[in-house]
Design a protein around this motif. Structure first.
Motif, mmCIF file in Angstrom:
data_model
loop_
_atom_site.group_PDB
_atom_site.id
_atom_site.type_symbol
_atom_site.label_atom_id
_atom_site.label_comp_id
_atom_site.label_asym_id
_atom_site.label_seq_id
_atom_site.Cartn_x
_atom_site.Cartn_y
_atom_site.Cartn_z
ATOM 1 N N PRO A 91 5.982 6.331 7.110
ATOM 2 C CA PRO A 91 6.930 5.421 6.460
ATOM 3 C C PRO A 91 6.654 3.931 6.628
ATOM 4 N N ARG A 92 6.050 3.503 7.715
ATOM 5 C CA ARG A 92 5.764 2.073 7.873
ATOM 6 C C ARG A 92 4.429 1.659 7.251
ATOM 7 N N VAL A 93 3.520 2.617 7.069
ATOM 8 C CA VAL A 93 2.237 2.327 6.413
ATOM 9 C C VAL A 93 1.931 3.454 5.446
ATOM 10 N N ARG A 94 2.108 3.182 4.178
ATOM 11 C CA ARG A 94 1.879 4.178 3.146
ATOM 12 C C ARG A 94 0.465 4.066 2.587
ATOM 13 N N TYR A 95 -0.194 5.218 2.478
ATOM 14 C CA TYR A 95 -1.453 5.331 1.757
ATOM 15 C C TYR A 95 -1.150 5.985 0.414
ATOM 16 N N LEU A 96 -1.464 5.277 -0.659
ATOM 17 C CA LEU A 96 -1.224 5.768 -2.006
ATOM 18 C C LEU A 96 -2.573 6.032 -2.673
ATOM 19 N N LEU A 156 -7.781 7.438 10.627
ATOM 20 C CA LEU A 156 -7.343 6.204 9.983
ATOM 21 C C LEU A 156 -5.877 6.200 9.591
ATOM 22 N N GLY A 157 -5.116 7.153 10.089
ATOM 23 C CA GLY A 157 -3.691 7.166 9.793
ATOM 24 C C GLY A 157 -3.032 8.363 10.447
ATOM 25 N N PHE A 158 -1.695 8.352 10.450
ATOM 26 C CA PHE A 158 -0.970 9.519 10.963
ATOM 27 C C PHE A 158 -1.334 10.735 10.118
ATOM 28 N N THR A 159 -1.312 10.553 8.795
ATOM 29 C CA THR A 159 -1.845 11.552 7.872
ATOM 30 C C THR A 159 -2.765 10.842 6.892
ATOM 31 N N VAL A 160 -3.772 11.560 6.412
ATOM 32 C CA VAL A 160 -4.677 11.032 5.390
ATOM 33 C C VAL A 160 -4.998 12.160 4.414
ATOM 34 N N ARG A 163 -10.654 8.046 3.027
ATOM 35 C CA ARG A 163 -9.467 8.481 3.769
ATOM 36 C C ARG A 163 -8.338 7.463 3.658
ATOM 37 N N ILE A 164 -8.708 6.207 3.501
ATOM 38 C CA ILE A 164 -7.724 5.145 3.307
ATOM 39 C C ILE A 164 -7.199 5.236 1.879
ATOM 40 N N GLY A 165 -5.931 5.002 1.681
ATOM 41 C CA GLY A 165 -5.386 5.039 0.329
ATOM 42 C C GLY A 165 -6.029 4.012 -0.580
ATOM 43 N N ASP A 166 -6.033 4.298 -1.880
ATOM 44 C CA ASP A 166 -6.472 3.293 -2.845
ATOM 45 C C ASP A 166 -5.600 2.042 -2.735
ATOM 46 N N VAL A 167 -4.335 2.275 -2.371
ATOM 47 C CA VAL A 167 -3.381 1.191 -2.123
ATOM 48 C C VAL A 167 -2.778 1.402 -0.742
ATOM 49 N N ASP A 215 -10.168 -1.958 -0.721
ATOM 50 C CA ASP A 215 -11.256 -2.888 -0.407
ATOM 51 C C ASP A 215 -10.738 -4.140 0.291
ATOM 52 N N GLN A 216 -9.593 -4.647 -0.145
ATOM 53 C CA GLN A 216 -9.040 -5.843 0.488
ATOM 54 C C GLN A 216 -8.629 -5.562 1.923
ATOM 55 N N ALA A 217 -8.008 -4.405 2.161
ATOM 56 C CA ALA A 217 -7.608 -4.051 3.531
ATOM 57 C C ALA A 217 -8.818 -3.964 4.442
ATOM 58 N N ILE A 218 -9.909 -3.413 3.920
ATOM 59 C CA ILE A 218 -11.133 -3.310 4.720
ATOM 60 C C ILE A 218 -11.750 -4.689 4.937
ATOM 61 N N GLU A 219 -11.813 -5.485 3.873
ATOM 62 C CA GLU A 219 -12.409 -6.817 3.981
ATOM 63 C C GLU A 219 -11.643 -7.718 4.939
ATOM 64 N N GLU A 220 -10.328 -7.507 5.062
ATOM 65 C CA GLU A 220 -9.527 -8.319 5.980
ATOM 66 C C GLU A 220 -9.653 -7.868 7.433
ATOM 67 N N GLY A 221 -10.450 -6.831 7.674
ATOM 68 C CA GLY A 221 -10.755 -6.433 9.041
ATOM 69 C C GLY A 221 -9.703 -5.583 9.718
ATOM 70 N N LEU A 222 -8.795 -4.999 8.952
ATOM 71 C CA LEU A 222 -7.721 -4.229 9.579
ATOM 72 C C LEU A 222 -8.236 -3.002 10.332
ATOM 73 N N TYR A 223 -9.356 -2.465 9.893
ATOM 74 C CA TYR A 223 -9.899 -1.246 10.490
ATOM 75 C C TYR A 223 -11.186 -1.489 11.266
ATOM 76 N N GLY A 224 -11.642 -2.732 11.356
ATOM 77 C CA GLY A 224 -12.987 -2.986 11.821
ATOM 78 C C GLY A 224 -13.970 -2.565 10.744
ATOM 79 N N GLN A 225 -15.235 -2.464 11.102
ATOM 80 C CA GLN A 225 -16.233 -2.003 10.139
ATOM 81 C C GLN A 225 -15.972 -0.545 9.795
ATOM 82 N N VAL A 226 -15.903 -0.224 8.509
ATOM 83 C CA VAL A 226 -15.564 1.129 8.073
ATOM 84 C C VAL A 226 -16.817 1.852 7.608
ATOM 85 N N ALA A 227 -17.091 3.006 8.210
ATOM 86 C CA ALA A 227 -18.218 3.829 7.791
ATOM 87 C C ALA A 227 -17.990 4.329 6.364
ATOM 88 N N ASP A 228 -19.072 4.406 5.589
ATOM 89 C CA ASP A 228 -18.947 4.836 4.200
ATOM 90 C C ASP A 228 -18.262 6.194 4.086
#
Length: 379
Positions: free
Chosen positions: A277-282, A107-111, A328-332, A310-323
């Motif tokens: 640098p273009r997509v930060r996971y915080l 789900l990212g270059f690094t997680v 692995r996705i940042g809180d922000v 939750d908003q990033a997931i709900e907007e479909g950026l990753y498709g359906q996300v397994a629990d």
């Protein structure tokens, strides 16, 4: 370059990298595979398909590459989206599994790993176990199980790496240390029916190092032309060549660089930083999500899309996300727009802040990739 900074969301299930290998598999008769991209109408009665991924060849780089590699403009062309983030490990897994990132889990270059610490998917060995971290079967595994041979041709040093196992397990490995060996390896594998996958890294490498349009980048673009000429002219009957990419690239000036490690407000409330640098996971302290969201939105304004997990997931950026993959996705999630990057000098190698071109976010120049095709019909 009109519209190159427009937001483009991934078109999973319609017109994305996730749909390419299922469509190739369907053309070659793999049971259960769906030809989402309707490749059958283009490829016809082929029994072998080569898929060449040129790292960094986004749609917005295609015209410049074609000036140095005319064959690029001669191939049939359409446009796909990458997955999100639009970065190499995510895209390679998306292509190899035929699944959106939320399902394959890269789900990212690094997680951030569940126990703390950061996993860099490019520098990944056996920990965590690739078969557990990325649990979906690859399209190479399902092809081979159906009696369709599969081969990957790439850098010898990639053999056995975590990313290679996660993305391409099931395919026979052929090492190719240079473009000539890459072409030879792919054409040798195409002597029989099946799927052949090849990977060429130089365009992306020089984009990062010296910039899109630099002399080194242009030399790599010329090499792309030589490689494609060799493959097109060497294709046997009933073979097709498909050429795509994992992302585009965007040159970023010094004034567009913000370092969160040097800003007390941007560092407040964080227990971990990943992404790129273009997509930060915080990753935030307990109860700090709202404050971090507010701070980043205020500081970055229109130069970034700042979302809660939750908003990033709900907007479909990753498709359906397994629990199992959600944490692995940042809180922000900070998706940079415009010519902006968010560096994290305390958390990353200094080289990450010295790149010229970046990618990973949702702009058209990063998210749109070509799908080029050439078919050698039966004699």
């Amino acid at each position: 370059m009109s519209g190159y900074l427009d937001i483009v969301r991934p078109a999973y299930g319609e017109n994305s990298l996730a749909d390419l290998m299922p469509s190739v598999s369907a053309v070659l008769g793999v049971p259960g595979a769906e030809d989402v991209l309707a490749l059958g109408a283009t490829l016809g009665d082929v029994d072998r398909v080569a898929v060449l991924l040129i790292d960094g060849l986004g749609v917005y780089q295609k015209e410049a590459v074609a000036r140095l590699a005319p064959i690029v403009a001669e191939l049939d062309a359409r446009t796909l989206t990458s997955g999100f983030p639009s970065t190499t490990p995510v895209s390679l897994a998306t292509l190899g599994t035929g699944r959106p990132p939320g399902q394959h889990g890269i789900l990212g270059f690094t997680v951030r790993k569940p126990g703390g610490g950061v996993l860099n998917h490019i520098h990944w060995g056996k920990d965590p176990d690739p078969a557990l971290w990325q649990p979906m079967p690859t399209r190479f595994e399902t092809a081979v199980a159906a009696g369709v041979p599969a081969t990957q041709v790439t850098q010898p040093s990639f053999q056995g790496s975590g990313l290679t196992v996660a993305c391409y397990r099931g395919a026979s490995f052929v090492g190719a240390a240079d473009p000539g060996a890459l072409a030879e390896g792919m054409l040798t594998a195409l002597k029989g029916p099946g799927i052949v996958y090849g990977y060429f890294a130089d365009l992306d490498h020089h984009g990062h190092g010296t910039g899109v349009g630099s002399p080194d980048w242009e030399a790599a673009a010329t090499t792309v032309g030589t490689l494609l000429d060799r493959l097109v002219n060497g294709l046997p009957p009933r073979a097709a060549l498909l050429v795509t990419a994992d992302h585009g690239q965007l040159n970023t000036p010094a004034e567009g660089r913000l370092d969160l490690s040097l800003d007390a407000e941007l560092s407040a409330g964080l227990i971990g930083v990943a992404g790129e640098p273009r997509v930060r996971y915080l990753y935030t302290e307990a109860g700090a999500v709202d404050d971090v969201l507010s701070t980043y939105r205020e500081k970055l304004g229109s130069s970034a899309l700042v979302l809660g997990r939750d908003q990033a997931i709900e907007e479909g950026l990753y498709g359906q996300v397994a629990d199992a993959h959600r944490s692995r996705i940042g809180d922000v999630v900070v998706a940079c727009l415009d010519h902006t990057v968010v560096l994290a000098s305390a958390c990353e190698p200094a080289s990450a802040g010295r790149l010229v071109a970046y990618h990973g976010s949702l702009t058209a120049v990063e998210m749109t990739v070509p799908l080029l095709s050439f078919v050698r019909p039966s004699n």
